[in-house]
Design an enzyme around this catalytic site. Sequence first.
Site, PDB file in Angstrom:
ATOM      1  N   LYS A 146       8.851 -36.754  -0.366  1.00 58.29           N
ATOM      2  CA  LYS A 146       9.173 -37.999   0.338  1.00 58.29           C
ATOM      3  C   LYS A 146       9.506 -39.102  -0.663  1.00 58.29           C
ATOM      4  CE  LYS A 146       7.408 -41.459   3.562  1.00 58.29           C
ATOM      5  NZ  LYS A 146       6.389 -41.802   4.590  1.00 58.29           N
TER       6      LYS A 146
ATOM      7  N   HIS B 201      32.644  -1.247  11.877  1.00 56.65           N
ATOM      8  CA  HIS B 201      32.481  -2.424  12.720  1.00 56.65           C
ATOM      9  C   HIS B 201      31.201  -2.338  13.558  1.00 56.65           C
ATOM     10  CE1 HIS B 201      36.339  -3.853  11.464  1.00 56.65           C
ATOM     11  NE2 HIS B 201      36.955  -2.787  11.909  1.00 56.65           N
TER      12      HIS B 201
END
Length: 528
Positions: free
Chosen positions: A140, A280
Amino acid sequence: MTRPVPLTRALISVSDKTGLIDFAQELATRGVEILSTGGTAKALREAGLSVVDVAEVTGFPEMMDGRVKTLHPVIHGGLLALRDNEEHLAAMEAHNIQPIDLLVVNLYPFEETVAKGAAYDDCIENIDIGGPAMIRAASKNHAFVATIVDVEDYPALLAELDANDGATSYEFRQRQAQIAYARTAAYDAAVSTWMAKAIGEETPRRRAFAGKLAQTLRYGENPHQKAAFYLDGSNRPGVATAKQWQGKELSYNNINDTDAAFELVAEFPVNQPAVAIIKHANPCGVATGKTLAEAYARAFDCDRTSAFGGIIALNQTLDEATAKEIAAIFTEVVIAPDATDEAKTVFAVKKNLRLLTTGALPDVKAPITTFRQVAGGFLVQDKDNGTITPDDLKVVTKRVPTEQELKDLLFAWTVAKHVKSNAIIYVKDGATVGVGAGQMSRVDSTRIAARKSQDMAEAMGLTEPLTKGSVVASDAFFPFADGLITAAEAGATAVIQPGGSLRDQEVIDAANERGLAMVFTGMRHFRH
């Protein structure tokens, strides 16, 4: 505040001590004062480094088995104080709080403890409290404090100090703050996920998913899509844990298809050579054999055209004979538990072929949670681990399957779980001979699989389609008899399907009229 901040004081408290001594020595040579705790302080002192115990700074000893040591205003004040704020500076002076310019913390090994199957209480004890609190405080206040939570960032910090005359830049601190918050988020996600499972909460009110970057990909499914590959920390054997022996970097589609191939082939016993060829994300050939080479040849013969440029998975160590067969055509990726030196030599001349070894097969019965993003949310479900045995089958026709038909039916049903819906799979003698996937109509899947089988037979110089004398699996029930009739016309002699349609009797009657054996599983395998 965006100017560089000189690094004069660091707090180091780490569980993973990899590279710790060398890193701390580098800080010491730059004149950085080091605060530390417990085992970290001990390790540093034993290496001859000067260390200030956090207990000396706070005036309180570590207590409650180390649960309380850094949760103190002197520590958090040093991390959180805004050094351009007069009130903050006055408070620091009044309470003898010294600034901390760098926080180096990696957390208690909670994920590793859970992965080892530790008892509930042991897992609880490995939930870090002080570490995340300090990380969040320092992050922070990244305007003034740099935070390091990963061992791999030690060199980056040292390079940053060298580039800025012993200071850290605002951009560096910003980047490290983002990394730190992602780490605490992943940590909390691991804790909450474990606890939900431990107490039997199947649908917790809030759910978090986390991953660690393994690879930034060139692009996603298409070149205009950005993509990356993240690890979930489960260490499930597969593409995420595999060692790549050769070939260029895996693509998004490679990773997706390789995972599909390996999960499929893992369904078969390790003492039964099995091969799956994927294109695929759908199998274009799956087979077993007396050897891997035979299994590969049989899988390849299901659809030689689609196998070109495919992904191949094996459930046993890749040997030289199989490698030679695979090397005869272009293949994108081969994945196996292991590979012999001779097989690696065969592949060495195939520069574009990627060879991956995993060391083991994934446990297909292990409980896994899968998720998929939709607009505004996620769909979460258990992985489809459904299996059946001969005892689970219900014969619904006049004719009972033969012993060989039963074996093939179970084989076809196993493959069906890994084929996109609507899925139709023809199998003969432990090998697929036709696969129909992803069609909007089940009868279309049946027809496509049969047609591909006929085309393959013609290419092989055969007079009958490969589906002649096969069995057929459907991942969900036949809503009408047309799909079953099409399969019968293709030469199928037995059928496996879930059952449960309002027209089941119509389908059963059609099977009886054609002399087919049919069994119901009571389970479906939709895969979307």
